[in-house]
Design an enzyme around this catalytic site. Sequence first.
Site, PDB file in Angstrom:
ATOM      1  N   TYR A   1      13.588  -6.040  15.954  1.00  0.00           N
ATOM      2  CA  TYR A   1      13.505  -5.830  14.510  1.00  0.00           C
ATOM      3  C   TYR A   1      14.673  -6.546  13.833  1.00  0.00           C
ATOM      4  O   TYR A   1      14.486  -7.299  12.865  1.00  0.00           O
ATOM      5  CB  TYR A   1      13.535  -4.338  14.178  1.00  0.00           C
ATOM      6  CG  TYR A   1      13.495  -4.055  12.699  1.00  0.00           C
ATOM      7  CD1 TYR A   1      12.297  -4.095  12.001  1.00  0.00           C
ATOM      8  CD2 TYR A   1      14.662  -3.771  11.985  1.00  0.00           C
ATOM      9  CE1 TYR A   1      12.253  -3.859  10.637  1.00  0.00           C
ATOM     10  CE2 TYR A   1      14.634  -3.521  10.632  1.00  0.00           C
ATOM     11  CZ  TYR A   1      13.425  -3.566   9.956  1.00  0.00           C
ATOM     12  OH  TYR A   1      13.390  -3.340   8.604  1.00  0.00           O
TER      13      TYR A   1
ATOM     14  N   SER B   1      14.205  -8.561   3.754  1.00  0.00           N
ATOM     15  CA  SER B   1      14.857  -8.594   5.056  1.00  0.00           C
ATOM     16  C   SER B   1      15.417  -7.190   5.292  1.00  0.00           C
ATOM     17  O   SER B   1      14.737  -6.195   5.019  1.00  0.00           O
ATOM     18  CB  SER B   1      15.956  -9.663   5.089  1.00  0.00           C
ATOM     19  OG  SER B   1      16.605  -9.686   6.331  1.00  0.00           O
TER      20      SER B   1
ATOM     21  N   SER C   1       0.813  -1.217   0.000  1.00  0.00           N
ATOM     22  CA  SER C   1       0.000   0.000   0.000  1.00  0.00           C
ATOM     23  C   SER C   1       0.846   1.266   0.000  1.00  0.00           C
ATOM     24  O   SER C   1       0.338   2.357  -0.251  1.00  0.00           O
ATOM     25  CB  SER C   1      -0.941   0.011   1.212  1.00  0.00           C
ATOM     26  OG  SER C   1      -0.198   0.003   2.418  1.00  0.00           O
TER      27      SER C   1
ATOM     28  N   LYS D   1      14.432  -9.865  11.261  1.00  0.00           N
ATOM     29  CA  LYS D   1      14.970  -9.818   9.905  1.00  0.00           C
ATOM     30  C   LYS D   1      16.092 -10.846   9.715  1.00  0.00           C
ATOM     31  O   LYS D   1      16.235 -11.425   8.631  1.00  0.00           O
ATOM     32  CB  LYS D   1      15.481  -8.413   9.591  1.00  0.00           C
ATOM     33  CG  LYS D   1      14.368  -7.367   9.464  1.00  0.00           C
ATOM     34  CD  LYS D   1      13.383  -7.732   8.366  1.00  0.00           C
ATOM     35  CE  LYS D   1      12.372  -6.642   8.116  1.00  0.00           C
ATOM     36  NZ  LYS D   1      11.399  -6.990   7.039  1.00  0.00           N
TER      37      LYS D   1
END
Length: 289
Positions: free
Chosen positions: A164, A150, A28, A168
Site C-alpha cells: 500500500y 495518495s 461511492s 501510494k
Amino acid sequence: MNLIISIFAAKSFFNLMETKVVLITGASAGIGLSAATQLMERGVRVYAASRRGGNSQKASSGVGELIPVKMDVNQPEEIASVVAQILKENNRLDAVICNAGNGIAGSIEDTSNEEMRYQLETNFFGAVNTINACLPVFRSQGYGKVIATSSVAAVVPIPFQAFYSAGKAALSIFMQALAIEVKPFGIQCCTILPGDTKTDFTSARKYAEKSQSTDSVYYQTMKKSVGRMEKDEQNGMEARIVAKQMADQAMRKSMKVTVVPGFQYKVICWLFKILPTRISLWVVGLLYG
C-alpha cells in the site's frame, strides 16, 4: 414575450457553458463521495465513478448535480466510454480526481505476487489509466486539472502494509513527474496526502492469504500492527475534512502541487524529510512494528 424567452434561453445556455465538469473515481463512499457532494453543492456537474454506481443527486440550490457512472479504473475501455459520455453531454471536462483505492495487509514475505499486483493495480495503475484517458481532452482544451489521492503512507513506510505504501509513493512521484510534462499544455497537477481518516476503507481492507495463518512467523506482530492502524483510522479525521481540501483545490484557479490535510500530518511529513532515516524508521517501528 419572445425576447424574454430568448434572454432566459441564452442565460441558461451560458450557465451550462460556465458549469464546471469533474470526473471523480472511488466516489461511492468515504472521501470520494464527500468530495463529489461538496463539489455538487458548489455548482459543479460531478460524474461520480465507481464499480457499483449510485444515485443521482441535485444541489440544494444552483446547477450542481451528481451523476453516478459505473466504471472500473482497471478497465481502460470503461474509462474511455465514460470520458466519451462526459464530452458528449458537456463538450468539456475541467478536472479529474483519481480517488479509487484499496488496501491489503500482511508481511512482505507472506504476500503473493498476485496479491502484490492486486494492491498496485487499482491504487497506481488505475489512476494512471484514468489520467491517460483524460489528458488528450485537457490538451485539446488547453487546460485541465489532475488531482490524485495518495497518502501520508507514501512518506511514512507502513510495516505489514508495504505494498500500500509503495503504491501510494509511486503515485506521488508519478504526479510530480506528470506536473512537469503537462505544464506546457496548461494542465495542473495536485496530490492529496491524507493521514488516518475515518471511512469504510478500514472494514474493506483485505489480508494476504498466508498472513492469516497462525503458522506465519509474522502473525502476532502483523495483527498487532494492523490493529493499531485500524484504531488510528477509526479515530482519525472525518472524510469531509479531506474531501474539502480536495474540492478546494479543484475550484482554485491555481492548484497547490501537494496538499497534506491536518496539521499533525503536515508535521509528520516534514519530520520525515529532515530526520535521519534510521531515527524515522525506529519511531515507526515503535508504533507499528
